[in-house]
Design a protein around this motif. Sequence first.
Motif, PDB file in Angstrom:
ATOM      1  N   LEU A  21      38.333  61.299  65.610  1.00  0.00           N
ATOM      2  CA  LEU A  21      37.303  60.487  64.948  1.00  0.00           C
ATOM      3  C   LEU A  21      35.903  60.973  65.305  1.00  0.00           C
ATOM      4  O   LEU A  21      35.023  61.035  64.441  1.00  0.00           O
ATOM      5  N   ARG A  22      35.694  61.333  66.573  1.00  0.00           N
ATOM      6  CA  ARG A  22      34.376  61.845  66.978  1.00  0.00           C
ATOM      7  C   ARG A  22      34.077  63.175  66.300  1.00  0.00           C
ATOM      8  O   ARG A  22      32.932  63.437  65.897  1.00  0.00           O
ATOM      9  N   THR A  23      35.098  64.008  66.167  1.00  0.00           N
ATOM     10  CA  THR A  23      34.902  65.311  65.516  1.00  0.00           C
ATOM     11  C   THR A  23      34.569  65.132  64.047  1.00  0.00           C
ATOM     12  O   THR A  23      33.669  65.805  63.512  1.00  0.00           O
ATOM     13  N   LEU A  24      35.265  64.228  63.355  1.00  0.00           N
ATOM     14  CA  LEU A  24      34.963  63.960  61.950  1.00  0.00           C
ATOM     15  C   LEU A  24      33.543  63.427  61.797  1.00  0.00           C
ATOM     16  O   LEU A  24      32.826  63.811  60.859  1.00  0.00           O
ATOM     17  N   LEU A  25      33.132  62.552  62.700  1.00  0.00           N
ATOM     18  CA  LEU A  25      31.761  62.030  62.660  1.00  0.00           C
ATOM     19  C   LEU A  25      30.762  63.166  62.819  1.00  0.00           C
ATOM     20  O   LEU A  25      29.780  63.252  62.069  1.00  0.00           O
ATOM     21  N   ARG A  26      31.010  64.051  63.761  1.00  0.00           N
ATOM     22  CA  ARG A  26      30.100  65.182  63.993  1.00  0.00           C
ATOM     23  C   ARG A  26      30.071  66.114  62.783  1.00  0.00           C
ATOM     24  O   ARG A  26      28.994  66.599  62.387  1.00  0.00           O
ATOM     25  N   MET A  27      31.222  66.375  62.177  1.00  0.00           N
ATOM     26  CA  MET A  27      31.283  67.234  60.996  1.00  0.00           C
ATOM     27  C   MET A  27      30.505  66.631  59.846  1.00  0.00           C
ATOM     28  O   MET A  27      29.829  67.337  59.085  1.00  0.00           O
ATOM     29  N   GLN A  28      30.593  65.312  59.702  1.00  0.00           N
ATOM     30  CA  GLN A  28      29.886  64.641  58.608  1.00  0.00           C
ATOM     31  C   GLN A  28      28.384  64.601  58.858  1.00  0.00           C
ATOM     32  O   GLN A  28      27.584  64.925  57.974  1.00  0.00           O
ATOM     33  N   MET A  29      27.986  64.242  60.093  1.00  0.00           N
ATOM     34  CA  MET A  29      26.559  64.102  60.392  1.00  0.00           C
ATOM     35  C   MET A  29      25.851  65.453  60.411  1.00  0.00           C
ATOM     36  O   MET A  29      24.670  65.544  60.085  1.00  0.00           O
ATOM     37  N   SER A  30      26.549  66.509  60.786  1.00  0.00           N
ATOM     38  CA  SER A  30      25.930  67.839  60.860  1.00  0.00           C
ATOM     39  C   SER A  30      25.759  68.487  59.490  1.00  0.00           C
ATOM     40  O   SER A  30      25.049  69.484  59.363  1.00  0.00           O
ATOM     41  N   GLY A  31      26.421  67.937  58.481  1.00  0.00           N
ATOM     42  CA  GLY A  31      26.363  68.534  57.153  1.00  0.00           C
ATOM     43  C   GLY A  31      27.466  69.530  56.887  1.00  0.00           C
ATOM     44  O   GLY A  31      27.511  70.136  55.801  1.00  0.00           O
ATOM     45  N   GLU A  32      28.377  69.722  57.845  1.00  0.00           N
ATOM     46  CA  GLU A  32      29.453  70.694  57.654  1.00  0.00           C
ATOM     47  C   GLU A  32      30.322  70.341  56.446  1.00  0.00           C
ATOM     48  O   GLU A  32      30.686  71.222  55.649  1.00  0.00           O
ATOM     49  N   ILE A  33      30.659  69.074  56.293  1.00  0.00           N
ATOM     50  CA  ILE A  33      31.521  68.673  55.170  1.00  0.00           C
ATOM     51  C   ILE A  33      30.801  68.882  53.846  1.00  0.00           C
ATOM     52  O   ILE A  33      31.388  69.372  52.868  1.00  0.00           O
ATOM     53  N   ASP A  34      29.503  68.545  53.803  1.00  0.00           N
ATOM     54  CA  ASP A  34      28.732  68.792  52.583  1.00  0.00           C
ATOM     55  C   ASP A  34      28.687  70.282  52.257  1.00  0.00           C
ATOM     56  O   ASP A  34      28.746  70.673  51.078  1.00  0.00           O
ATOM     57  N   ASP A  35      28.588  71.122  53.277  1.00  0.00           N
ATOM     58  CA  ASP A  35      28.565  72.570  53.049  1.00  0.00           C
ATOM     59  C   ASP A  35      29.897  73.048  52.471  1.00  0.00           C
ATOM     60  O   ASP A  35      29.931  73.937  51.598  1.00  0.00           O
ATOM     61  N   ILE A  36      31.010  72.478  52.960  1.00  0.00           N
ATOM     62  CA  ILE A  36      32.329  72.848  52.428  1.00  0.00           C
ATOM     63  C   ILE A  36      32.423  72.452  50.961  1.00  0.00           C
ATOM     64  O   ILE A  36      32.896  73.222  50.116  1.00  0.00           O
ATOM     65  N   ILE A  37      31.952  71.248  50.643  1.00  0.00           N
ATOM     66  CA  ILE A  37      31.993  70.776  49.251  1.00  0.00           C
ATOM     67  C   ILE A  37      31.151  71.681  48.360  1.00  0.00           C
ATOM     68  O   ILE A  37      31.578  72.089  47.270  1.00  0.00           O
ATOM     69  N   GLN A  38      29.949  72.030  48.819  1.00  0.00           N
ATOM     70  CA  GLN A  38      29.079  72.888  48.019  1.00  0.00           C
ATOM     71  C   GLN A  38      29.682  74.270  47.819  1.00  0.00           C
ATOM     72  O   GLN A  38      29.514  74.888  46.756  1.00  0.00           O
ATOM     73  N   LEU A  39      30.411  74.768  48.817  1.00  0.00           N
ATOM     74  CA  LEU A  39      31.046  76.080  48.705  1.00  0.00           C
ATOM     75  C   LEU A  39      31.979  76.136  47.506  1.00  0.00           C
ATOM     76  O   LEU A  39      32.041  77.156  46.803  1.00  0.00           O
ATOM     77  N   TYR A  40      32.706  75.051  47.244  1.00  0.00           N
ATOM     78  CA  TYR A  40      33.702  75.048  46.171  1.00  0.00           C
ATOM     79  C   TYR A  40      33.196  74.477  44.858  1.00  0.00           C
ATOM     80  O   TYR A  40      33.791  74.729  43.812  1.00  0.00           O
ATOM     81  N   THR A  41      32.122  73.689  44.904  1.00  0.00           N
ATOM     82  CA  THR A  41      31.635  73.069  43.663  1.00  0.00           C
ATOM     83  C   THR A  41      30.313  73.646  43.194  1.00  0.00           C
ATOM     84  O   THR A  41      29.950  73.498  42.027  1.00  0.00           O
ATOM     85  N   GLY A  42      29.576  74.278  44.120  1.00  0.00           N
ATOM     86  CA  GLY A  42      28.269  74.807  43.760  1.00  0.00           C
ATOM     87  C   GLY A  42      27.199  73.750  43.669  1.00  0.00           C
ATOM     88  O   GLY A  42      26.074  74.025  43.268  1.00  0.00           O
ATOM     89  N   GLU A  43      27.533  72.504  44.046  1.00  0.00           N
ATOM     90  CA  GLU A  43      26.585  71.405  43.946  1.00  0.00           C
ATOM     91  C   GLU A  43      26.488  70.682  45.278  1.00  0.00           C
ATOM     92  O   GLU A  43      27.442  70.624  46.052  1.00  0.00           O
ATOM     93  N   HIS A  44      25.306  70.099  45.530  1.00  0.00           N
ATOM     94  CA  HIS A  44      25.150  69.242  46.695  1.00  0.00           C
ATOM     95  C   HIS A  44      25.819  67.905  46.391  1.00  0.00           C
ATOM     96  O   HIS A  44      25.491  67.268  45.389  1.00  0.00           O
ATOM     97  N   PRO A  45      26.755  67.471  47.233  1.00  0.00           N
ATOM     98  CA  PRO A  45      27.415  66.192  46.980  1.00  0.00           C
ATOM     99  C   PRO A  45      26.471  65.040  47.223  1.00  0.00           C
ATOM    100  O   PRO A  45      25.491  65.156  47.963  1.00  0.00           O
ATOM    101  N   PRO A  46      26.746  63.863  46.611  1.00  0.00           N
ATOM    102  CA  PRO A  46      25.934  62.684  46.903  1.00  0.00           C
ATOM    103  C   PRO A  46      26.094  62.307  48.370  1.00  0.00           C
ATOM    104  O   PRO A  46      27.145  62.494  48.965  1.00  0.00           O
ATOM    105  N   LEU A  47      25.029  61.772  48.966  1.00  0.00           N
ATOM    106  CA  LEU A  47      25.072  61.418  50.372  1.00  0.00           C
ATOM    107  C   LEU A  47      25.977  60.217  50.598  1.00  0.00           C
ATOM    108  O   LEU A  47      25.953  59.255  49.836  1.00  0.00           O
ATOM    109  N   THR A  48      26.766  60.275  51.655  1.00  0.00           N
ATOM    110  CA  THR A  48      27.508  59.093  52.081  1.00  0.00           C
ATOM    111  C   THR A  48      26.540  58.182  52.815  1.00  0.00           C
ATOM    112  O   THR A  48      25.475  58.611  53.254  1.00  0.00           O
ATOM    113  N   PRO A  49      26.877  56.891  52.968  1.00  0.00           N
ATOM    114  CA  PRO A  49      25.935  55.953  53.579  1.00  0.00           C
ATOM    115  C   PRO A  49      25.463  56.371  54.961  1.00  0.00           C
ATOM    116  O   PRO A  49      24.359  56.037  55.365  1.00  0.00           O
TER     117      PRO A  49
END
Length: 253
Positions: free
Chosen positions: A222-250
Amino acid sequence: MRVVLGALWMITTACLAAPAPLRFSVSDSWAMPMVQLEDGRPVQGILYDLMLSLATQVGRPAQFQVLARARISAAMEHGDIDVRCYVTQAWFENMSGDYTWSIPLMVQRNLLISTQVPVQPVQVNTLAPQSIGTVLNYRYVTLDPLFASGQLSRDDARSEEQVLHKLVAGRFKYAVSNEWILDRFNQHMPVGKKLHKIAVIDEQKLGCTVRNDPNVPVQRILRTLLRMQMSGEIDDIIQLYTGEHPPLTPDRN
């Protein structure tokens, strides 16, 4: 004899030292950019990269179990799966078992789509009785009352990509699709044949659920997922495959 015993000791020590794999569920109905399956194994995609990175940062090898969506819950209940991602609590009315949920990791939209742009804006709850394209065993929280009343009926396919192919083939007038999968599908469609976004069905905040077990490092996950989300790593993964910046989570406003 000593050589044999020494070899056995080394093998036993290596086995004891090797960390247990972190076992992830993969739905066989997922399509790119979420996951690409080859010979029944995930090889790339948003969720594949997310889960592989999570396991690496937690210090466990990743093990992927590809299952029909309807079998994943039972696999977790039986202890065959440790982590299930790309889910929301709204999909589970009576989820049995002992689990802990992560924070929302991504925002995804389900869309009503068609091969033609309607003359007038479409309101889903005012559609005339008809079948629409859906995925087998998928829950559509917003549409469930319309299915229950008989106003709309499901025409199920095994995967979201199959739903889109059936729509192109004229099996129904409308279908429901994950926005990222639709965008990926349209990249391979000729001009004039691309599918159209008609209305937003719902917007979902999706995360992971982790099975509470002494052998599963729940809090570290859970701490690792939080860190991945807060650091922008997950958004970077999404952008890699979609070419778009995803909407921000809360959590990243």
